[in-house]
Scaffold this active site. Structure first.
Site, PDB file in Angstrom:
ATOM      1  N   ASP A  36     139.699  97.274  45.829  1.00 53.51           N
ATOM      2  CA  ASP A  36     140.929  96.514  45.626  1.00 53.51           C
ATOM      3  C   ASP A  36     142.062  97.389  45.119  1.00 53.51           C
ATOM      4  O   ASP A  36     141.854  98.544  44.736  1.00 53.51           O
ATOM      5  CB  ASP A  36     140.678  95.338  44.660  1.00 53.51           C
ATOM      6  CG  ASP A  36     139.754  95.713  43.499  1.00 53.51           C
ATOM      7  OD1 ASP A  36     139.630  96.917  43.204  1.00 53.51           O
ATOM      8  OD2 ASP A  36     139.155  94.813  42.899  1.00 53.51           O
ATOM      9  N   HIS A  84     134.150  87.372  38.660  1.00 54.21           N
ATOM     10  CA  HIS A  84     134.730  87.916  39.897  1.00 54.21           C
ATOM     11  C   HIS A  84     134.064  89.236  40.274  1.00 54.21           C
ATOM     12  O   HIS A  84     133.595  89.981  39.413  1.00 54.21           O
ATOM     13  CB  HIS A  84     136.264  88.033  39.827  1.00 54.21           C
ATOM     14  CG  HIS A  84     136.815  89.120  38.958  1.00 54.21           C
ATOM     15  ND1 HIS A  84     138.000  88.997  38.262  1.00 54.21           N
ATOM     16  CD2 HIS A  84     136.375  90.375  38.665  1.00 54.21           C
ATOM     17  CE1 HIS A  84     138.259  90.104  37.609  1.00 54.21           C
ATOM     18  NE2 HIS A  84     137.279  90.959  37.815  1.00 54.21           N
ATOM     19  N   GLU A  87     138.357  86.067  42.863  1.00 50.73           N
ATOM     20  CA  GLU A  87     138.360  85.195  41.692  1.00 50.73           C
ATOM     21  C   GLU A  87     137.592  83.905  42.012  1.00 50.73           C
ATOM     22  O   GLU A  87     137.349  83.604  43.192  1.00 50.73           O
ATOM     23  CB  GLU A  87     139.816  84.866  41.320  1.00 50.73           C
ATOM     24  CG  GLU A  87     140.661  86.088  40.948  1.00 50.73           C
ATOM     25  CD  GLU A  87     140.402  86.626  39.544  1.00 50.73           C
ATOM     26  OE1 GLU A  87     139.246  86.536  39.059  1.00 50.73           O
ATOM     27  OE2 GLU A  87     141.342  87.166  38.936  1.00 50.73           O
TER      28      GLU A  87
HETATM   29  C1  F6R Z   1     137.777  96.796  40.078  1.00 51.02           C
HETATM   30  C2  F6R Z   1     137.140  95.529  40.378  1.00 51.02           C
HETATM   31  C3  F6R Z   1     136.890  94.505  39.331  1.00 51.02           C
HETATM   32  C4  F6R Z   1     136.207  95.092  38.089  1.00 51.02           C
HETATM   33  C5  F6R Z   1     135.988  94.013  37.035  1.00 51.02           C
HETATM   34  C6  F6R Z   1     135.387  94.580  35.783  1.00 51.02           C
HETATM   35  O1  F6R Z   1     137.922  97.580  41.229  1.00 51.02           O
HETATM   36  O2  F6R Z   1     136.826  95.299  41.501  1.00 51.02           O
HETATM   37  O3  F6R Z   1     136.104  93.474  39.845  1.00 51.02           O
HETATM   38  O4  F6R Z   1     134.991  95.653  38.468  1.00 51.02           O
HETATM   39  O5  F6R Z   1     137.200  93.405  36.728  1.00 51.02           O
HETATM   40  O6  F6R Z   1     136.287  95.442  35.176  1.00 51.02           O
HETATM   41  P1  F6R Z   1     135.818  96.419  33.990  1.00 51.02           P
HETATM   42  O7  F6R Z   1     134.817  97.321  34.568  1.00 51.02           O
HETATM   43  O8  F6R Z   1     137.081  97.147  33.595  1.00 51.02           O
HETATM   44  O9  F6R Z   1     135.279  95.543  32.933  1.00 51.02           O
END
Ligand code: F6R
Length: 242
Positions: free
Chosen positions: A67, A137, A142
């Site tokens: 993303d 997510h 979402e």
């Molecule tokens: C990022 C992504 C998100 C994150 C998720 C967790 O490329 O796809 O789904 O993996 O928001 O974020 P962290 O690892 O920062 O807790």
């Protein structure tokens, strides 16, 4: 779904990097999809060390990313383009021509369709690395995202904006939308690993393992895939039943 529970973030990162290394050694030309965020950071550090020790090479690897925020430039330090270069790509021998991220500028609908085509053209994703949001997510799919969803623009939820504001000067600067691979895109990968650490992820992990398969928890759709490994620490495993 395979579950690996490790003591802490460091051992999670070691196990995850070892799995990725094994996959690369089996297929040096594989297509890997990377996640951004805190969850995979230590794993990426281990991959960099493995590259420096000449244990693995990324020379023939093609990368995709899950993303990107909509409306911020690649050069912006908050962009996922910047994050990936800073935390991995600039420190390994990947060919810049083989790096692909969704484009969050211009015609997003068209960018999404082109990204999907590119993934197919390159032969699909062999290994998918995921994190998970506190709301369940995966990528920026979402709650409410459809099982058949593809790369598209998605409105970020309040909880995602809240969680991601730490990367920005203030909350108002967090983009309201992102371009994200869809759930169908993710589930087409041959192999999926999901990294989750810390207590804040424990409810999302519980729901994914013990809850129903529902759009309310996008990660629950991973139960439909036949090669998913969750690598989590004891804090993220806190709510799990035996
Ligand atoms: C990022 C992504 C998100 C994150 C998720 C967790 O490329 O796809 O789904 O993996 O928001 O974020 P962290 O690892 O920062 O807790």
């Amino acid at each position: 779904m395979k579950l690996i529970i490790e003591k802490n973030e460091d051992s999670v990162a070691q196990v995850a990097a070892d799995i990725i290394k094994k996959e690369i050694l089996n297929n040096k030309k594989m297509n890997i999809c990377f996640a951004t965020g805190n969850s995979p950071l230590k794993t990426y550090n281990n991959l960099i060390k493995m590259y420096e020790n000449k244990e693995i090479s990324f020379k023939n690897i093609t990368s995709f990313n899950l993303d990107e925020y909509v409306g911020i430039s690649k050069e912006n330090p908050c962009s996922y383009h910047y994050f990936m270069h800073q935390n991995l790509f600039n420190k390994i021998d990947i060919n810049p021509k083989n790096i692909n991220l969704p484009n969050g500028n211009g015609d997003i609908k068209k960018n999404g369709q082109e990204y999907e085509k590119l993934i197919v053209q390159k032969g699909g994703i062999d290994l998918m690395i995921l994190g998970i949001g506190v709301n369940g997510h995966i990528a920026f799919n979402e709650p409410g995202s459809k099982l058949e969803s593809r790369t598209r623009e998605i409105e970020l939820t309040e909880s995602t904006i809240e969680a991601n504001k730490i990367y920005f000067k203030n909350k108002d600067e967090v983009p309201k939308t992102a371009i994200s691979m869809g759930l169908a895109t993710i589930l087409e990968a041959k192999k999926i690993i999901l990294i989750a650490t810390g207590q804040s992820k424990s409810q999302a992990i519980f729901n994914t393992i013990h809850g129903e398969i529902t759009e309310k928890n996008p990660a629950s759709f991973l139960n439909k895939h036949n090669d998913v490994t969750l690598i989590i620490d004891e804090k993220a495993a806190k709510l799990l039943k035996n």
